[in-house]
Write a protein that holds these residues in place. Structure first.
Motif, mmCIF file in Angstrom:
data_model
loop_
_atom_site.group_PDB
_atom_site.id
_atom_site.type_symbol
_atom_site.label_atom_id
_atom_site.label_comp_id
_atom_site.label_asym_id
_atom_site.label_seq_id
_atom_site.Cartn_x
_atom_site.Cartn_y
_atom_site.Cartn_z
ATOM 1 N N GLY A 3 72.380 79.064 18.932
ATOM 2 C CA GLY A 3 72.476 78.681 20.342
ATOM 3 C C GLY A 3 73.615 79.414 21.023
ATOM 4 N N PRO A 4 73.908 79.046 22.277
ATOM 5 C CA PRO A 4 74.956 79.748 23.025
ATOM 6 C C PRO A 4 76.365 79.233 22.743
ATOM 7 C CG PRO A 4 73.719 78.266 24.468
ATOM 8 C CD PRO A 4 73.147 78.097 23.095
ATOM 9 N N GLU A 5 77.286 80.147 22.488
ATOM 10 C CA GLU A 5 78.729 79.842 22.364
ATOM 11 C C GLU A 5 79.022 78.694 21.391
ATOM 12 O OE1 GLU A 5 80.705 81.899 23.835
ATOM 13 O OE2 GLU A 5 79.628 82.698 25.571
ATOM 14 N N LYS A 6 78.426 78.715 20.221
ATOM 15 C CA LYS A 6 78.642 77.611 19.270
ATOM 16 C C LYS A 6 79.735 77.942 18.250
ATOM 17 C CE LYS A 6 75.584 74.706 20.781
ATOM 18 N NZ LYS A 6 74.176 74.825 20.507
ATOM 19 N N TYR A 7 80.298 79.125 18.305
ATOM 20 C CA TYR A 7 81.327 79.506 17.340
ATOM 21 C C TYR A 7 82.705 79.429 18.019
ATOM 22 C CZ TYR A 7 80.710 83.822 19.957
ATOM 23 O OH TYR A 7 80.611 84.725 20.973
ATOM 24 N N LYS A 8 83.775 79.477 17.165
ATOM 25 C CA LYS A 8 85.121 79.280 17.690
ATOM 26 C C LYS A 8 85.816 80.614 17.997
ATOM 27 C CE LYS A 8 88.206 75.517 16.351
ATOM 28 N NZ LYS A 8 88.802 74.903 15.171
ATOM 29 N N THR A 59 68.435 82.238 17.279
ATOM 30 C CA THR A 59 69.237 83.153 18.086
ATOM 31 C C THR A 59 70.651 82.597 18.198
ATOM 32 O OG1 THR A 59 67.283 83.765 19.354
ATOM 33 C CG2 THR A 59 69.404 84.313 20.341
ATOM 34 N N ILE A 60 71.623 83.453 17.882
ATOM 35 C CA ILE A 60 73.041 83.100 18.054
ATOM 36 C C ILE A 60 73.551 83.975 19.192
ATOM 37 C CG2 ILE A 60 75.332 83.161 16.985
ATOM 38 C CD1 ILE A 60 73.877 82.950 14.237
ATOM 39 N N LEU A 61 74.115 83.369 20.207
ATOM 40 C CA LEU A 61 74.599 84.188 21.316
ATOM 41 C C LEU A 61 75.928 83.686 21.873
ATOM 42 C CD1 LEU A 61 72.553 83.467 24.552
ATOM 43 C CD2 LEU A 61 72.011 82.337 22.432
ATOM 44 N N SER A 68 61.741 77.923 22.451
ATOM 45 C CA SER A 68 62.487 79.062 22.986
ATOM 46 C C SER A 68 62.879 78.839 24.449
ATOM 47 C CB SER A 68 61.619 80.326 22.874
ATOM 48 O OG SER A 68 62.161 81.350 23.678
ATOM 49 N N GLY A 69 64.104 79.224 24.770
ATOM 50 C CA GLY A 69 64.548 79.157 26.168
ATOM 51 C C GLY A 69 63.764 80.095 27.068
#
Ligand code: FE2
Length: 387
Positions: free
Chosen positions: A126-131, A166-168, A364-365
């Motif tokens: 997904g969107p912005e899920k990492y630090k 999807t990683i974004l 899907s988005g």
């Protein structure tokens, strides 16, 4: 034509187009990012074609420590990313370089993300899920389709779920895209054809979806024009430098466009075909595109006429409504000329998986921004038409 809606636009990536860039520019770009240990991510096809040879000589001469990770498959899986991550950790890589098509580039982005965040890739879906910001990356595309060298996302298959996630996030954007048309000469015609049609799908879907904006329209229009002009020549002779340059630029422009405003039904449906049946991404899109374009024609506000013209159809005296089917016809003609099959049966795709693939596609988005409202039954019918 649609009215202009609110938008926000940002695309901070250094992009260099130069025949010979892989040989002549890579080391300088690595040094400019203050790295001296790099993991080079590629795949067996690129390795066996000898595309790394000149780059390796340049790296050695430039005093760069490197290791090659070539264990990347089409529709790359999480385990490949973890194996590459291990190698990058062992050598304490400070930068990841991808030389390849969409799969090595996506794996390189995932490794760069793991290097600074560790953990489980699926938790970053997904969107912005990492630090933390990923390690820097340099991408050298060896196909002209994916556009992944210029997007802030990576698509990785979770095999246990037959699902492409999807990683974004804004930090996922590569630092440098090196576009080198001189390395395309050995590309097999069918790869040139299917990846080129993937680029066309990026351009058409981002140009016609509900959140397209004037920036992305400009990129999309130029990408479609270049693909109409060069894809046939490129498939006929991948070493034709003019055609290779045209396709490489088109693919990059289309990548910028969809990186900003995403895509539509075609990509939403292509991903489950990769997850369930390992249909190569470009092939899935190539076969689905005329079907999804026909479905979306009802929502057209005049952009189909532009697409038809850009692909060489004489529709100047027609109304938007009269001209729209010619856009679909132009895509079908192009597909046929370059040897894209008409349906997915050849790839072992069977009707029994349509319900599950359709449910996955609906997650899907891209469905929500598709120009024509789409429900589960519509996706099922579109799959049935393409299998
Ligand atoms: Fe794509």
């Amino acid at each position: 034509m649609s009215t202009i809606k609110d938008f926000s636009y940002s695309h901070p990536i250094k992009t260099v187009l130069e025949a010979g860039a892989l040989k002549n520019r890579l080391v300088d770009e690595i040094k400019a990012l203050n790295a001296d240990k790099i993991l080079l991510v590629t795949d067996p096809g690129v390795l066996n074609a000898g595309l790394l040879n000149d780059a390796e000589v340049a790296l050695k001469n430039g005093g760069i420590t490197y290791k090659v990770f070539a264990d990347v498959e089409p529709n790359p899986r999480t385990d490949s990313c973890y194996r590459g991550y291990e190698m990058a950790q062992e050598m304490e890589a400070g930068l990841i370089v991808a030389i390849g098509g969409g799969s090595p580039i996506d794996v390189a982005k995932a490794i760069a993300l793991l290097m600074t965040n560790g953990g489980d890739l699926e938790s970053y879906e997904g969107p912005e899920k990492y630090k933390n910001a990923p390690l820097p990356t340099i991408c050298v595309p060896t196909t002209s389709g994916t556009g992944s060298e210029t997007t802030a996302m990576t698509v990785i298959t979770v095999k246990a779920r037959n699902y492409k996630m999807t990683i974004l996030g804004k930090n996922m954007l590569p630092n440098v895209a090196l576009l080198d048309p001189s390395i395309f000469g050995k590309m097999p015609p069918f790869i040139a054809a299917s990846t080129g049609m993937d680029a066309l799908t990026h351009a058409i879907e981002s140009y016609t979806n509900l959140i397209a904006n004037p920036f992305t329209d400009a990129y999309g229009v130029e990408a479609i024009r270049l693909i109409g002009k060069y894809l046939r020549h490129f498939v006929a002779q991948a070493s034709d430098l003019e055609a290779a340059t045209g396709m490489l630029v088109a693919s990059n422009l289309a990548g910028i466009a969809f990186g900003q405003v995403r895509l539509g039904n075609c990509h939403a449906m292509a991903h489950p075909l990769g997850g369930f049946f390992d249909v190569p991404h470009g092939v899935a899109n190539s076969i689905l595109l005329p079907h999804t374009m026909k479905y979306n024609m009802l929502a057209d506000h005049g952009k189909y006429k532009v697409i038809a013209q850009l692909l060489g159809e004489d529709v100047s005296r027609m109304t938007d409504l009269e001209a729209a089917p010619y856009a679909v016809e132009a895509v079908e003609k192009l597909s046929k000329d370059i040897g894209i099959p008409e349906n997915l049966g050849l790839y072992g795709v069977t009707q029994d998986k349509i319900p599950q693939m359709s449910k996955d596609a609906m997650l899907s988005g891209n469905i929500k921004i598709n120009p024509r409202c789409t429900k589960l039954a519509d996706i099922e019918a579109l799959y049935r038409g393409a299998i």
